[in-house]
Design a protein around this motif. Structure first.
Motif, PDB file in Angstrom:
ATOM      1  N   GLU A  19       0.832  -1.210   0.000  1.00 11.19           N
ATOM      2  CA  GLU A  19       0.000   0.000   0.000  1.00 11.19           C
ATOM      3  C   GLU A  19       0.863   1.255   0.000  1.00 11.19           C
ATOM      4  OE1 GLU A  19      -3.996   1.797   2.187  1.00 11.19           O
ATOM      5  OE2 GLU A  19      -3.026  -0.010   2.980  1.00 11.19           O
ATOM      6  N   SER A  20       1.945   1.240   0.799  1.00  9.83           N
ATOM      7  CA  SER A  20       2.825   2.412   0.838  1.00  9.83           C
ATOM      8  C   SER A  20       3.681   2.497  -0.416  1.00  9.83           C
ATOM      9  CB  SER A  20       3.716   2.353   2.081  1.00  9.83           C
ATOM     10  OG  SER A  20       4.518   1.175   2.074  1.00  9.83           O
ATOM     11  N   GLY A  21       4.233   1.355  -0.862  1.00  5.16           N
ATOM     12  CA  GLY A  21       5.095   1.349  -2.031  1.00  5.16           C
ATOM     13  C   GLY A  21       4.373   1.767  -3.299  1.00  5.16           C
ATOM     14  N   SER A  22       3.135   1.316  -3.449  1.00  6.04           N
ATOM     15  CA  SER A  22       2.358   1.656  -4.635  1.00  6.04           C
ATOM     16  C   SER A  22       2.150   3.157  -4.763  1.00  6.04           C
ATOM     17  CB  SER A  22       0.998   0.953  -4.594  1.00  6.04           C
ATOM     18  OG  SER A  22       0.283   1.166  -5.785  1.00  6.04           O
ATOM     19  N   LYS A  23       2.049   3.828  -3.634  1.00  3.86           N
ATOM     20  CA  LYS A  23       1.863   5.286  -3.659  1.00  3.86           C
ATOM     21  C   LYS A  23       3.188   6.008  -3.913  1.00  3.86           C
ATOM     22  CE  LYS A  23      -0.120   9.334  -2.818  1.00  3.86           C
ATOM     23  NZ  LYS A  23      -0.736   9.631  -1.515  1.00  3.86           N
ATOM     24  N   VAL A  24       4.228   5.692  -3.117  1.00  4.26           N
ATOM     25  CA  VAL A  24       5.477   6.464  -3.223  1.00  4.26           C
ATOM     26  C   VAL A  24       6.271   6.134  -4.481  1.00  4.26           C
ATOM     27  CG1 VAL A  24       5.636   6.698  -0.718  1.00  4.26           C
ATOM     28  CG2 VAL A  24       6.852   4.824  -1.854  1.00  4.26           C
TER      29      VAL A  24
END
Length: 527
Positions: A441-446
């Protein structure tokens, strides 16, 4: 310490650059494209030759065959993992000595990891230890030590994690997890790893000389716990220019020519009768890819993303830009990473891509932006121009947008970049290094994917804590199919071969499994 002072310290050894082949006897001569600046693995994120040869780790990642590796015992003779996957107990080898003669103890291990998490150190790569209980509190300056680190006795270390993490052992085999001696390192302070006098490990080689921006000389550790290296010395020369590097190699002043440092020389060496049989090649464990930002139209439509996947002739790019030395990749993981399995091929089909665009509401084609960074290598702009021309046949009217690196990174961090091409190489041999980086979830955004698929998010998190290897690999393969086929969340392009050319006198040279050029030279021999 200023550059001037370091140069003064090194003046006595500047002549080593002029060492002739006759004097090289049992010395291996290699090159590096820039000065590593430090031997301290905690203070670098890309220069690992010194850490991998001067220090050891609790566990080592050993190349077993081209593109394959296994975790083997290092400073830890054995280890135990609790049933809940949260407590790791490492039993150290007894009698291991640092280069200064001090014996390795559990306290040194605890000190090393605490040092990395101490905010005063300003270490890089601290994320390899953030799963340890109390690590974040230490990083945030809210604790004077790490609660999850404990020296049970002189030769036993206990590490408790805040939650199970299946990749933890693989992380401990990374160069950043090199182990230091407490007394020596504390005395060296912020000078640790900057000179031979302030460098001290347990590894197969001892750093003896360091001439800034010119070379480093390493000497065999006579008391190495695995047995003395076959080499007497290892010379690392700083050579930035690829033509100069080739000249040095062909005049027998360098023993190993890394074609990653001079890729344009690939056709020459592969086609040269003198050298072609001395090429050593294996998979470079990394994947070239094209990012797709689903938060930006028209890529919010899966049909457009699928069309983009099919509109790129990946084999042509591999052949034209990388001399065909590699393999098309169709999943998330490249060959060589644990849990890798061949995926269903992505077809190059511009006609079908054009039909998908029409189905998505773009019968006359659609405008898209391809982003590149002005300061990056020309290979990225070359790839963008090839892709710009290729996707036009499917109806994509691609506009190449150039920006500076700071603007790009700032936009990517908040998920706002346009589509871009890049490469990701394995830092440690575990699928989490790829799946979590890009599709958590975090990687997909950043990383500006914005692939907001709850099933992928939950699957990536679940896989991190699974302790059954077969179940874990099966889940990763299912996630890869969902990400690439169902979500069409990115375009995997290819992985490259990593090729070296060696002098005839070099024996037992094995291409490292990882995604870097750095390797341990412990087992290499020269005649």
């Amino acid at each position: 310490m200023t550059n001037k002072i370091r140069l003064l310290l090194a003046t006595a050894v500047t002549s080593l650059i002029l060492i002739s082949p006759a004097l090289a006897d049992n010395m291996l001569r290699i090159s590096y494209p820039e000065d590593p600046k430090t031997a301290d693995g905690q203070m670098t994120s890309d220069s690992y030759t010194l850490p991998l040869n001067v220090f050891d780790r609790l566990i080592e990642s050993e190349t077993t065959s081209p593109g394959q590796s296994a975790l083997v015992s290092g400073l830890a003779e054995k280890w135990d993992v609790s049933g809940d996957g949260k407590t790791y107990t490492f039993h150290l080898r007894q009698g291991v000595k640092f280069h200064d003669g001090a014996e390795l103890t559990a306290d040194d291990v605890v000190y090393t990891f605490d040092r990395m998490l101490n905010p005063k150190t300003k270490a890089l790569g601290t994320d390899i230890l953030t799963f340890i209980e109390g690590a974040q509190e230490r990083l945030d300056g809210k604790a004077e030590s790490v609660s999850g680190l404990k020296a049970v006795d002189k030769y036993t270390v206990e590490i408790k994690l805040g939650q199970p993490y299946a990749a933890f052992l693989a992380l401990l085999a990374s160069p950043q997890a090199s182990i230091y001696n407490r007394a020596f390192t504390e005395k060296a302070g912020d000078q640790f790893g900057l000179t031979p006098e302030t460098t001290n490990g347990t590894g197969p080689f001892i750093l003896r000389e360091y001439t800034l921006n010119e070379s480093q000389m390493l000497e065999a550790n006579e008391n190495y716990f695995r047995g003395r290296p076959k080499l007497d010395r290892l010379q690392v020369r700083v050579v930035a220019d690829s033509e100069t590097l080739r000249l040095l190699f062909e005049t027998d002043e360098i023993d190993v020519f890394d074609l990653d440092y001079a890729p344009t020389q690939t056709p020459y060496f592969y086609g040269n009768d003198k050298w072609k049989d001395l090429v050593r090649s294996g998979p470079r464990v990394g994947v070239y890819y094209y990012n797709i930002n689903q938060a930006k139209k028209p890529f919010d439509d899966v049909r457009v993303r699928k069309a983009f996947q099919m509109a790129i002739d990946r084999q042509t790019i591999l052949d034209k830009n990388f001399y065909g030395k590699g393999k098309l990749e169709d999943g998330v993981l490249p060959r060589g990473v644990a849990c890798y399995a061949p995926a269903a091929p992505i077809a190059y089909d511009p006609a079908k891509a054009k039909a998908l665009l029409a189905e998505a509401g773009y019968p006359d084609g659609v405008d898209i932006n391809l982003q590149q960074v002005s300061s990056w290598s020309a290979k990225w702009s070359d790839m963008n121009q090839i892709i710009q021309a290729q996707v036009a046949a499917a109806g994509f009217k691609a506009n190449i947008v150039t920006t500076d690196e700071a603007a790009f990174l700032a936009a990517r961090k908040v998920g706002e970049t346009d589509a871009y091409t890049q490469v990701w190489s394995a830092d440690f041999n575990d699928p989490d290094n790829f799946f979590y980086t890009f599709f958590s979830e975090s990687g997909s955004k950043v990383r500006a994917y914005n692939n907001n698929d709850p099933e992928v998010f939950s699957g990536v998190e679940k896989a991190r804590s699974l302790t059954n290897p077969e179940e874990r690999c099966k889940l990763y393969q299912e996630l890869a199919a969902r990400i690439v086929d169902k979500d069409a969340a990115w375009v995997p392009l290819f992985s490259l071969d990593h090729s070296y050319v060696v002098q005839p006198r070099v024996k037992n040279f094995v291409v490292p499994w990882n995604g870097w050029s750095d390797m341990s030279y412990y087992k290499v021999e020269v005649e």
